[in-house]
Structures are given as structure tokens and as C-alpha cells.
Scaffold this active site. Structure first.
Site, short mmCIF file in Angstrom:
data_model
loop_
_atom_site.label_atom_id
_atom_site.label_comp_id
_atom_site.label_asym_id
_atom_site.label_seq_id
_atom_site.Cartn_x
_atom_site.Cartn_y
_atom_site.Cartn_z
N HIS A 211 0.83 -1.20 0.00
CA HIS A 211 0.00 0.00 0.00
C HIS A 211 0.87 1.25 0.00
CE1 HIS A 211 -3.76 -2.28 1.59
NE2 HIS A 211 -3.70 -2.29 0.27
N HIS B 209 -9.98 -5.09 4.83
CA HIS B 209 -8.55 -5.02 4.50
C HIS B 209 -8.18 -6.26 3.69
CE1 HIS B 209 -4.18 -5.11 4.96
NE2 HIS B 209 -4.27 -3.80 5.14
N GLU C 248 -5.63 -8.15 3.56
CA GLU C 248 -5.06 -9.28 4.33
C GLU C 248 -6.18 -10.06 5.03
OE1 GLU C 248 -1.87 -8.40 7.17
OE2 GLU C 248 -2.56 -10.12 8.35
N THR D 104 -1.76 -9.00 10.84
CA THR D 104 -0.35 -8.79 11.23
C THR D 104 -0.03 -7.34 11.58
OG1 THR D 104 0.21 -8.46 8.91
CG2 THR D 104 0.53 -10.67 9.80
S1 SF4 Z 1 3.34 -9.00 7.77
FE1 SF4 Z 1 4.86 -7.57 8.62
S2 SF4 Z 1 6.77 -8.14 7.58
FE2 SF4 Z 1 5.09 -8.98 6.39
S3 SF4 Z 1 4.60 -7.40 4.84
FE3 SF4 Z 1 3.21 -7.09 6.58
S4 SF4 Z 1 4.27 -5.55 7.82
FE4 SF4 Z 1 5.81 -6.44 6.47
#
Ligand code: SF4
Length: 360
Positions: free
Chosen positions: A52, A135, A137, A175
């Protein structure tokens, strides 16, 4: 002061947080796109922004990457890259069904969360994902795990869960969350469910935790905090929130052009940090903008040094990198090399006047 004599320029102290900016997952993701362009030639297709940050995305576009939101936009047979945020199984299956050659830039720490969630579900537990709805992720994690997965975003969401208290449950987290907020949500889950397992806050990745600790430390030394990062960058938003929670006016800006002069007009010491997807060139761009306001003296807080590198996919591990050398692993100086190989944005910024708006 006698007429005609120049006013002395204002002295501005800038303190940089350590660590700040690129994490190992971002370096790896960008390097995958660069090496794919080198090995297969442009265009390569990237599903969603690889990380991003508009500057990074625009620079890769200039080199021949094409960014799409849906696989249906990728022509048959074109090299396709999944972003660092990860993707749902349905996306993986769609790519396989169309026999697209895929390179997966999902951060290994995101993949670790997927695997952990799958293990909990295989144990017969209802999985609770702590994260932000919408999001990428979170979308990817929800779509990776077969079985019941419930998303919670706050302690209020935990109170409203429609899961009986004696149910075996487990949790995993996005994360890039705030360490403090996540602790509160986990405590609320543990109050409601006695048969519960989870990784505590260990799913919040090392880079997120280090940058959050660094901005907490920074807040003890400065009058204003500038966080360099994109508005849609989760970890950058958390850094701004942590600065504000510490009682320091904190602003999230993409680069120097977004700095408003009144934010810093009374500040003797200005703290700067950067989200995990923001290259150092943009921090330098902000410092250069501050130089238009006074004499800037820059120092960096002592902080944790990071030495983590993630392996590239096997197909790319020995291709030539953008500096014409054979390479087998990620280069930790990437964000600085990027300055030389990307658009000359920083220089151009010096001619852009500072906005006077107070809007964040
Ligand atoms: S999980 Fe942590 S290390 Fe992996 S891309 Fe996202 S911010 Fe970076």
C-alpha cells in the site's frame, strides 16, 4: 534589526524513529515484481497494489507492471503476481483454473497466520480473526480457511459474539494491528471463552511491533509526529494513532507535498517515522520540505536494528536484479537503491508549495 538585514532562519530539529519504513515482507514483494519484469519482460500483472504505497506502485507501473483488482482483468497466459497481503483460496483456484503463471508475493508472516488458523480449525475450534473488515489481508485470511471463521474488530464485537461460552474457540490476528488494542480484544475473548487458544499478540509481525515501539519512544522527544505512509496502509494508520494516543499531534502524510505548514509552525522538534510500505526516499522528501521552513538538523533515535530477510520464490531466486548483478537473496538496501532507479519525485517535490490546510 537594521533595515535590510535578513531574519535568521528558524532552527528545526528532526528526530527519526528507528526502525521505520520498509519491512522484509515489503522488500521481498517489490523485488518479486522487479525480478519478474526482468526475467519475463513487461507487462506482468499484479493483483491489488503490491504494497500500500502509491509511490512504489507508480514506480513499478513505470517499469511495466499492470495493477488489477480482479484476475478476470489478466490476459490468458500473462505472468500474475499476488500482493504481499495474501489472497483467498478462491483466487488461487481461479488462477489455477485459467492456468495463469503465478508468483506469490504473500508475506511469509501472513502465510504463517493462514497456516495457524487452518490448524486451529482442524482441531475442531471455531476461529476468531481479530482484524479490520475489508482489508485485503483480512479478506485473504478469511478466504484461506475452510470452516467457521468470525471477524471481530473491537471489544464490543467480542461482547456481541453469538458463540456459546463453552465452545472451543481459537483466535488469530491481522499482522498490522495495534499491539495495545489487540491485547484488549484478546483479554475480552479470554473473559468470554474458557476453552480458548491463540498466539497472544505474536501474529502482529515483528516489523509492526518494532515500528510501534519506536513511535512510542519518539513521542517522548518531539512536539509533532509525521508518519510517512499511505492512507490505506494499516500499519501506517496505527503509527499515527499511537503518536496521538501519547498526546502528540500526529499526522499521516504520503510525502512532503502533504505537509501543512501550520502543523509544525510552533514545533521545536519534529519526529518522523514511516510505515512498513513507505520507502526512505519519501522520508527524505518530507525532510526536504521542512528545509524550506528553516535550518533542519536531523538525528536518529537509537532503536532496534532489523536483519530479517525472506527468501524469494525459487523461480526468481537467481535472476538478475535491477542493478545488473546475479543475486540469490533480497537486498536490504532496496529502499535506497529505489531512489536511483525510480521517478525523480523527491527533487520535483522541492518546487511544490506546502499546503496551508489543516486537514489530515
Ligand atoms: S506482515 Fe509484517 S513483515 Fe510482512 S509485509 Fe506485513 S508488515 Fe511487512
Amino acid at each position: 534589526m537594521p533595515a535590510g538585514e535578513k531574519q535568521p532562519r528558524r532552527a528545526i530539529k528532526v528526530i527519526l524513529a528507528q526502525p521505520r519504513g520498509f519491512c522484509a515482507g515489503v522488500v521481498r514483494a517489490i523485488e518479486i515484481v522487479e525480478r519478474a519484469l526482468e526475467k519475463y519482460g513487461p507487462p506482468v500483472y499484479v493483483r491489488h497494489e503490491i504494497v500500500h504505497n502509491k509511490f512504489v506502485v507508480d514506480s513499478l507501473k513505470a517499469k511495466g507492471a499492470i495493477f488489477v483488482e480482479e484476475l478476470s482483468e489478466v490476459p490468458q497466459g500473462a505472468v500474475t503476481i499476488f500482493s504481499a497481503h495474501g489472497v483467498a483460496k478462491s483466487v488461487v483456484n481461479e488462477a489455477a483454473g485459467r492456468q495463469l503463471p503465478v508468483l506469490d508475493a504473500t508475506c511469509p508472516l501472513v502465510t504463517k497466520v493462514h497456516n495457524q488458523g487452518k490448524r486451529y480449525v482442524a482441531q475442531g475450534r471455531v476461529l476468531i480473526l481479530v482484524g479490520h473488515a475489508g482489508h485485503p489481508e483480512v479478506e485473504g485470511t478469511l478466504g484461506q480457511i475452510d470452516g467457521p471463521v468470525v471477524l471481530v474488530q473491537s471489544e464490543q464485537d467480542v461482547e456481541a459474539l453469538d458463540i456459546p461460552p463453552d465452545t472451543p474457540v481459537a483466535y488469530v490476528t491481522q499482522t498490522t494491528l495495534s499491539v495495545d488494542d489487540t491485547r484488549g480484544i484478546i483479554a475480552a475473548l479470554e473473559r468470554r471463552y474458557h476453552n480458548i487458544v491463540g498466539p497472544e499478540i505474536r501474529d502482529i509481525c515483528y516489523a509492526t511491533q518494532n515500528r510501534q515501539s519506536a513511535v512510542r519512544e519518539l513521542s517522548h522527544h518531539v512536539d509533532v509526529i509525521l508518519v510517512v505512509g499511505a492512507k490505506n496502509s494499516s500499519n501506517s494508520n496505527r503509527l499515527r494513532e499511537i503518536g496521538a494516543e501519547a498526546g502528540i499531534p500526529s499526522y499521516l502524510i504520503a510525502d512532503g507535498s502533504e505537509l501543512a505548514a501550520e502543523w509544525v509552525k510552533d514545533a521545536e522538534t519534529i519526529g518522523i517515522t514511516a510505515g512498513a510500505s513507505a520507502p526512505e526516499v519519501l522520508v527524505e522528501d518530507v525532510i526536504n520540505t521542512l528545509r524550506t521552513l528553516g535550518e533542519v538538523e536531523v538525528s536518529t533515535l537509537p532503536g532496534r536494528q532489523e536483519h530479517i530477510e525472506f527468501r524469494l520464490p525459487r523461480e526468481l531466486a537467481t535472476s538478475r536484479n535491477s542493478w545488473g548483478e546475479n543475486a540469490t537473496r533480497s537486498c536490504s538496501c532496496w529502499s535506497r537503491c529505489f531512489v536511483a532507479t525510480s521517478l525523480a519525485l523527491a527533487a520535483a517535490r522541492l518546487t511544490i508549495p506546502i499546503r496551508s490546510s489543516t486537514a489530515v
